[in-house]
Design a protein around this motif. Sequence first.
Motif, PDB file in Angstrom:
ATOM      1  N   UNK A  38      44.902  31.390  30.431  1.00 49.48           N
ATOM      2  CA  UNK A  38      44.002  30.694  31.356  1.00 49.48           C
ATOM      3  C   UNK A  38      44.660  29.500  32.036  1.00 49.48           C
ATOM      4  N   UNK A  39      45.473  28.738  31.311  1.00 47.53           N
ATOM      5  CA  UNK A  39      46.080  27.534  31.874  1.00 47.53           C
ATOM      6  C   UNK A  39      47.508  27.764  32.364  1.00 47.53           C
ATOM      7  N   UNK A  40      47.957  29.022  32.379  1.00 44.03           N
ATOM      8  CA  UNK A  40      49.322  29.345  32.790  1.00 44.03           C
ATOM      9  C   UNK A  40      49.322  29.766  34.261  1.00 44.03           C
ATOM     10  N   UNK A  41      50.173  29.172  35.101  1.00 46.58           N
ATOM     11  CA  UNK A  41      50.218  29.551  36.524  1.00 46.58           C
ATOM     12  C   UNK A  41      50.938  30.879  36.716  1.00 46.58           C
ATOM     13  N   UNK A  42      50.256  31.953  36.358  1.00 45.07           N
ATOM     14  CA  UNK A  42      50.841  33.288  36.441  1.00 45.07           C
ATOM     15  C   UNK A  42      49.733  34.292  36.697  1.00 45.07           C
ATOM     16  N   UNK A  43      50.114  35.453  37.200  1.00 50.58           N
ATOM     17  CA  UNK A  43      49.186  36.569  37.375  1.00 50.58           C
ATOM     18  C   UNK A  43      49.650  37.727  36.512  1.00 50.58           C
ATOM     19  N   UNK A  44      48.713  38.513  36.024  1.00 54.71           N
ATOM     20  CA  UNK A  44      49.053  39.685  35.237  1.00 54.71           C
ATOM     21  C   UNK A  44      49.677  40.747  36.147  1.00 54.71           C
ATOM     22  N   UNK A  45      50.876  41.207  35.842  1.00 56.61           N
ATOM     23  CA  UNK A  45      51.460  42.296  36.632  1.00 56.61           C
ATOM     24  C   UNK A  45      50.884  43.632  36.173  1.00 56.61           C
ATOM     25  N   UNK A  46      50.405  44.430  37.114  1.00 57.24           N
ATOM     26  CA  UNK A  46      49.899  45.763  36.808  1.00 57.24           C
ATOM     27  C   UNK A  46      50.660  46.757  37.673  1.00 57.24           C
ATOM     28  N   UNK A 213      49.324  37.857  55.264  1.00 54.30           N
ATOM     29  CA  UNK A 213      48.076  37.637  54.535  1.00 54.30           C
ATOM     30  C   UNK A 213      47.522  36.228  54.740  1.00 54.30           C
ATOM     31  N   UNK A 214      46.219  36.132  54.892  1.00 47.84           N
ATOM     32  CA  UNK A 214      45.514  34.867  55.074  1.00 47.84           C
ATOM     33  C   UNK A 214      45.293  34.242  53.702  1.00 47.84           C
ATOM     34  N   UNK A 215      46.198  33.356  53.297  1.00 44.00           N
ATOM     35  CA  UNK A 215      46.144  32.779  51.963  1.00 44.00           C
ATOM     36  C   UNK A 215      44.931  31.864  51.809  1.00 44.00           C
ATOM     37  N   UNK A 216      44.527  31.213  52.880  1.00 47.19           N
ATOM     38  CA  UNK A 216      43.348  30.358  52.803  1.00 47.19           C
ATOM     39  C   UNK A 216      42.094  31.198  52.541  1.00 47.19           C
ATOM     40  N   UNK A 217      41.992  32.348  53.200  1.00 47.97           N
ATOM     41  CA  UNK A 217      40.876  33.260  52.925  1.00 47.97           C
ATOM     42  C   UNK A 217      40.920  33.715  51.480  1.00 47.97           C
ATOM     43  N   UNK A 218      42.100  34.014  50.973  1.00 50.49           N
ATOM     44  CA  UNK A 218      42.238  34.427  49.584  1.00 50.49           C
ATOM     45  C   UNK A 218      41.767  33.324  48.641  1.00 50.49           C
ATOM     46  N   UNK A 219      42.119  32.081  48.938  1.00 52.93           N
ATOM     47  CA  UNK A 219      41.656  30.964  48.097  1.00 52.93           C
ATOM     48  C   UNK A 219      40.127  30.899  48.079  1.00 52.93           C
ATOM     49  N   UNK A 220      39.504  31.161  49.216  1.00 55.22           N
ATOM     50  CA  UNK A 220      38.048  31.143  49.274  1.00 55.22           C
ATOM     51  C   UNK A 220      37.451  32.271  48.435  1.00 55.22           C
ATOM     52  N   UNK A 252      45.549  31.318  43.156  1.00 49.84           N
ATOM     53  CA  UNK A 252      44.660  31.483  42.009  1.00 49.84           C
ATOM     54  C   UNK A 252      44.400  32.918  41.601  1.00 49.84           C
ATOM     55  N   UNK A 253      45.127  33.873  42.185  1.00 45.47           N
ATOM     56  CA  UNK A 253      44.971  35.280  41.810  1.00 45.47           C
ATOM     57  C   UNK A 253      45.447  35.469  40.369  1.00 45.47           C
ATOM     58  N   UNK A 254      44.695  36.266  39.592  1.00 50.21           N
ATOM     59  CA  UNK A 254      45.027  36.425  38.175  1.00 50.21           C
ATOM     60  C   UNK A 254      45.619  37.779  37.828  1.00 50.21           C
ATOM     61  N   UNK A 255      45.581  38.735  38.745  1.00 52.57           N
ATOM     62  CA  UNK A 255      46.201  40.042  38.519  1.00 52.57           C
ATOM     63  C   UNK A 255      46.657  40.590  39.856  1.00 52.57           C
ATOM     64  N   UNK A 256      47.829  41.240  39.871  1.00 52.04           N
ATOM     65  CA  UNK A 256      48.340  41.852  41.085  1.00 52.04           C
ATOM     66  C   UNK A 256      48.738  43.293  40.764  1.00 52.04           C
ATOM     67  N   UNK A 257      48.174  44.235  41.524  1.00 48.97           N
ATOM     68  CA  UNK A 257      48.527  45.648  41.393  1.00 48.97           C
ATOM     69  C   UNK A 257      49.703  45.927  42.322  1.00 48.97           C
ATOM     70  N   UNK A 258      50.879  46.062  41.737  1.00 42.75           N
ATOM     71  CA  UNK A 258      52.122  46.102  42.525  1.00 42.75           C
ATOM     72  C   UNK A 258      52.577  47.526  42.767  1.00 42.75           C
ATOM     73  N   UNK A 259      51.812  48.273  43.538  1.00 41.27           N
ATOM     74  CA  UNK A 259      52.197  49.647  43.793  1.00 41.27           C
ATOM     75  C   UNK A 259      53.320  49.800  44.797  1.00 41.27           C
TER      76      UNK A 259
END
Length: 347
Positions: A38-46, A213-220, A252-259
Amino acid sequence: MSVLDKVLTLRPGNVVARVGPGSRVPLLDPRELLRALESVPAALPCLPVLAKGSLPGLLRAARAEDAVLGLACPHPLADRGAAERFVLAVHAAAVEAEHTRPLFLQAGPVRVSSTDADVLDALKDGLFRVVDAGFALVSLELSRLTSYEAVEAVTALVAPLTERELSLEVSPPQLSAGGLLDACGTLLEGLSQWKVPPRFLRVTEAQLGAGDPDVELLRQVVELAGARGVAVTVGDLSEAAPRGLSSYVAAGVRKVDCGGPFGPLALRAWPAEDRAQVVAKAQAAGMPAGELLSMLEEGLPPLTDGARETLEALSFSEATEVIAALGARRTASGAMAFLAKPAGDLG
């Protein structure tokens, strides 16, 4: 009791039923990994497993980088045995490699294109098979439905997951005049009213602006979802994705599907004539050839030893890049240590 033994007690019941209580592979619900990191600045790689020969390379990358890792079966409902074969293949590869880093298995995204009762009943039966196979996360792709239809479909399909307290991921329905943010908000509000708690909300690179990609939109979107306790996934990445992944983590994304790069990589393992066959069928089906490969692999000639070794090496290289870009290095040991602590002793 060792750290691994303590973490193994957190495996979902459907996983234990599939691989057996004696298994030493920590196949977890990603909910546990979100909690641990939760407090780690990382996203789960999938990462998608589009050819079984890539599994040793993907697992080796997770060990080399000490990273948590998700593995996705893109088409778990392709036939009645697809989900079970996938889970058993992952488990066998992990046992052979003595893999003891946390893993999670994702089914899908499973496309939901209708709210017809017969269609939903068939999908629900399929999801029960997926859960019985040992998946802890199911992703539902709802972009062909209106907001109302999406809520109706999810509430009709979710029982296989809620009954066993497993994780659900949903994508936004059709975008209306209000755009992505409105579609996400309407879906989450509708699901909340029906007390359906998704663990992840999945948006795609294309929805964020293909190429830029619109990173500001993603933050919202992250803020909107986070207010309801929902983590955000970014999926359907381009082949060049690893270079821009850090911006998703920063948003703030917590998971990325890296296809992105893994489809062409897997497809190249087969001879030209076999590749041409897959490409032709993919064009007819209107889907990426690398993705279709995951459905056709068992009907293709087996890979030569040299091709398998090359696929493993290239999969390792791509996976290490993704893991680094998502800040996921050294997350495995940290997550294991956190999850092994007694409840209430989280300091």
